[in-house]
Scaffold this motif. Structure first.
Motif, PDB file in Angstrom:
ATOM      1  N   PHE A   1      97.116  76.588 107.763  1.00 46.27           N
ATOM      2  CA  PHE A   1      97.950  77.730 108.146  1.00 46.27           C
ATOM      3  C   PHE A   1      98.859  78.060 106.970  1.00 46.27           C
ATOM      4  O   PHE A   1      99.625  77.209 106.517  1.00 46.27           O
ATOM      5  CB  PHE A   1      98.780  77.378 109.385  1.00 46.27           C
ATOM      6  N   VAL A   2      98.759  79.293 106.480  1.00 48.76           N
ATOM      7  CA  VAL A   2      99.587  79.745 105.367  1.00 48.76           C
ATOM      8  C   VAL A   2     100.403  80.940 105.844  1.00 48.76           C
ATOM      9  O   VAL A   2      99.845  81.960 106.246  1.00 48.76           O
ATOM     10  CB  VAL A   2      98.726  80.153 104.150  1.00 48.76           C
ATOM     11  N   GLY A   3     101.713  80.795 105.820  1.00 44.09           N
ATOM     12  CA  GLY A   3     102.608  81.883 106.196  1.00 44.09           C
ATOM     13  C   GLY A   3     103.159  82.547 104.955  1.00 44.09           C
ATOM     14  O   GLY A   3     103.574  81.863 104.014  1.00 44.09           O
ATOM     15  N   LEU A   4     103.139  83.870 104.944  1.00 46.14           N
ATOM     16  CA  LEU A   4     103.614  84.638 103.794  1.00 46.14           C
ATOM     17  C   LEU A   4     104.894  85.381 104.136  1.00 46.14           C
ATOM     18  O   LEU A   4     105.003  85.993 105.199  1.00 46.14           O
ATOM     19  CB  LEU A   4     102.553  85.651 103.352  1.00 46.14           C
ATOM     20  N   ILE A   5     105.840  85.331 103.198  1.00 43.44           N
ATOM     21  CA  ILE A   5     107.123  85.992 103.367  1.00 43.44           C
ATOM     22  C   ILE A   5     107.398  86.787 102.093  1.00 43.44           C
ATOM     23  O   ILE A   5     107.140  86.296 100.987  1.00 43.44           O
ATOM     24  CB  ILE A   5     108.245  84.965 103.601  1.00 43.44           C
ATOM     25  N   GLY A   6     107.903  87.990 102.245  1.00 40.61           N
ATOM     26  CA  GLY A   6     108.270  88.792 101.077  1.00 40.61           C
ATOM     27  C   GLY A   6     108.485  90.232 101.469  1.00 40.61           C
ATOM     28  O   GLY A   6     107.843  90.737 102.386  1.00 40.61           O
ATOM     29  N   ASP A   7     109.378  90.882 100.774  1.00 44.63           N
ATOM     30  CA  ASP A   7     109.649  92.292 101.028  1.00 44.63           C
ATOM     31  C   ASP A   7     108.420  93.138 100.743  1.00 44.63           C
ATOM     32  O   ASP A   7     107.469  92.678 100.096  1.00 44.63           O
ATOM     33  CB  ASP A   7     110.796  92.777 100.133  1.00 44.63           C
ATOM     34  N   LEU A   8     108.456  94.386 101.170  1.00 40.91           N
ATOM     35  CA  LEU A   8     107.394  95.325 100.827  1.00 40.91           C
ATOM     36  C   LEU A   8     107.283  95.391  99.311  1.00 40.91           C
ATOM     37  O   LEU A   8     108.296  95.454  98.612  1.00 40.91           O
ATOM     38  CB  LEU A   8     107.704  96.714 101.382  1.00 40.91           C
ATOM     39  N   GLY A   9     106.064  95.341  98.804  1.00 35.83           N
ATOM     40  CA  GLY A   9     105.836  95.422  97.369  1.00 35.83           C
ATOM     41  C   GLY A   9     106.035  94.119  96.618  1.00 35.83           C
ATOM     42  O   GLY A   9     105.973  94.095  95.390  1.00 35.83           O
ATOM     43  N   ALA A  10     106.263  93.022  97.333  1.00 37.60           N
ATOM     44  CA  ALA A  10     106.504  91.732  96.678  1.00 37.60           C
ATOM     45  C   ALA A  10     105.220  91.077  96.168  1.00 37.60           C
ATOM     46  O   ALA A  10     105.289  90.132  95.386  1.00 37.60           O
ATOM     47  CB  ALA A  10     107.228  90.775  97.627  1.00 37.60           C
ATOM     48  N   GLY A  11     104.065  91.551  96.616  1.00 36.90           N
ATOM     49  CA  GLY A  11     102.806  90.992  96.135  1.00 36.90           C
ATOM     50  C   GLY A  11     101.957  90.312  97.196  1.00 36.90           C
ATOM     51  O   GLY A  11     100.939  89.709  96.879  1.00 36.90           O
ATOM     52  N   LYS A  12     102.374  90.415  98.452  1.00 33.33           N
ATOM     53  CA  LYS A  12     101.616  89.762  99.529  1.00 33.33           C
ATOM     54  C   LYS A  12     100.168  90.253  99.586  1.00 33.33           C
ATOM     55  O   LYS A  12      99.249  89.465  99.741  1.00 33.33           O
ATOM     56  CB  LYS A  12     102.297  89.974 100.885  1.00 33.33           C
ATOM     57  N   THR A  13      99.959  91.556  99.429  1.00 34.15           N
ATOM     58  CA  THR A  13      98.614  92.111  99.522  1.00 34.15           C
ATOM     59  C   THR A  13      97.726  91.599  98.390  1.00 34.15           C
ATOM     60  O   THR A  13      96.565  91.248  98.611  1.00 34.15           O
ATOM     61  CB  THR A  13      98.656  93.653  99.516  1.00 34.15           C
ATOM     62  N   HIS A  14      98.260  91.519  97.178  1.00 33.10           N
ATOM     63  CA  HIS A  14      97.484  90.970  96.058  1.00 33.10           C
ATOM     64  C   HIS A  14      97.095  89.519  96.342  1.00 33.10           C
ATOM     65  O   HIS A  14      95.964  89.106  96.076  1.00 33.10           O
ATOM     66  CB  HIS A  14      98.267  91.046  94.748  1.00 33.10           C
ATOM     67  N   LEU A  15      98.035  88.750  96.875  1.00 35.57           N
ATOM     68  CA  LEU A  15      97.759  87.352  97.182  1.00 35.57           C
ATOM     69  C   LEU A  15      96.711  87.248  98.288  1.00 35.57           C
ATOM     70  O   LEU A  15      95.753  86.472  98.172  1.00 35.57           O
ATOM     71  CB  LEU A  15      99.044  86.630  97.586  1.00 35.57           C
ATOM     72  N   VAL A  16      96.860  88.035  99.355  1.00 42.04           N
ATOM     73  CA  VAL A  16      95.920  88.005 100.482  1.00 42.04           C
ATOM     74  C   VAL A  16      94.513  88.367 100.023  1.00 42.04           C
ATOM     75  O   VAL A  16      93.537  87.696 100.381  1.00 42.04           O
ATOM     76  CB  VAL A  16      96.381  88.954 101.611  1.00 42.04           C
ATOM     77  N   ARG A  17      94.385  89.414  99.233  1.00 40.80           N
ATOM     78  CA  ARG A  17      93.052  89.809  98.742  1.00 40.80           C
ATOM     79  C   ARG A  17      92.441  88.699  97.896  1.00 40.80           C
ATOM     80  O   ARG A  17      91.242  88.447  97.945  1.00 40.80           O
ATOM     81  CB  ARG A  17      93.133  91.116  97.969  1.00 40.80           C
ATOM     82  N   GLY A  18      93.261  88.016  97.126  1.00 43.30           N
ATOM     83  CA  GLY A  18      92.776  86.888  96.339  1.00 43.30           C
ATOM     84  C   GLY A  18      92.337  85.732  97.217  1.00 43.30           C
ATOM     85  O   GLY A  18      91.278  85.132  96.989  1.00 43.30           O
TER      86      GLY A  18
END
Length: 159
Positions: A34-51
């Motif tokens: 289980f990996v939980g991601l935290i970060g404001d909009l534009g912090a890079g969550k989408t880049h990390l998720v796609r990776g």
């Protein structure tokens, strides 16, 4: 919430570095992680998720934002469940989304954005990844391991 057993912080100079780190994590995930991601909009969550999805061998065409579905399953090397808690306001909201079933089955890995909105959604054993803006394309990623498997995962991912 318990105290993290291991914490690592890295500086990422570009979206490509963030993506590459996600690919590495996705290749290491096992069922039950289980990996939980935290970060404001534009912090890079989408880049990390796609990776992460790429590293878990999920076809690129399958990867989408689950903002409206809340939970989105992907088929890859292992099942990968991508959830987005942004629009939820309480733990009780999780009951109707399929989220709790996803976590309980343990047949795949869970990747959950906006975990800070409902921290109780995380199981005892989890990896919490926080992304922060560092100016321009620079991001700071802090990963906190809660539990033995999460510490093992973090130690292999970010030695």
């Amino acid at each position: 919430m318990s105290t993290a057993t291991r914490v690592t912080t890295v500086r990422l100079a570009s979206p490509e570095e963030t993506h590459a780190l996600g690919v590495r994590l996705g290749g290491l995930l096992r069922p039950g992680d289980f990996v939980g991601l935290i970060g404001d909009l534009g912090a890079g969550k989408t880049h990390l998720v796609r990776g992460v999805a790429e590293g878990a061998e999920v076809p690129r065409s399958e990867v989408a934002s689950p903002t409206f579905a809340i939970v989105y399953p992907y088929s890859g090397r292992i099942p990968l469940y991508h959830a987005d808690l942004y629009r939820l306001t309480s733990y009780d909201d999780l009951y109707s989304t399929g989220f709790l079933d996803m976590v309980e089955t343990g047949d795949g890995a869970s990747l959950v954005e906006w975990l800070d909105r409902i921290p109780a959604a995380a199981p005892r054993e989890h990896l919490r990844v926080t992304l922060r803006h560092g100016g321009g394309d620079v991001r700071e990623l802090t990963a906190e391991a809660f539990g033995e498997r999460a510490a093992e995962l973090l130690g292999t991912w970010l030695p």
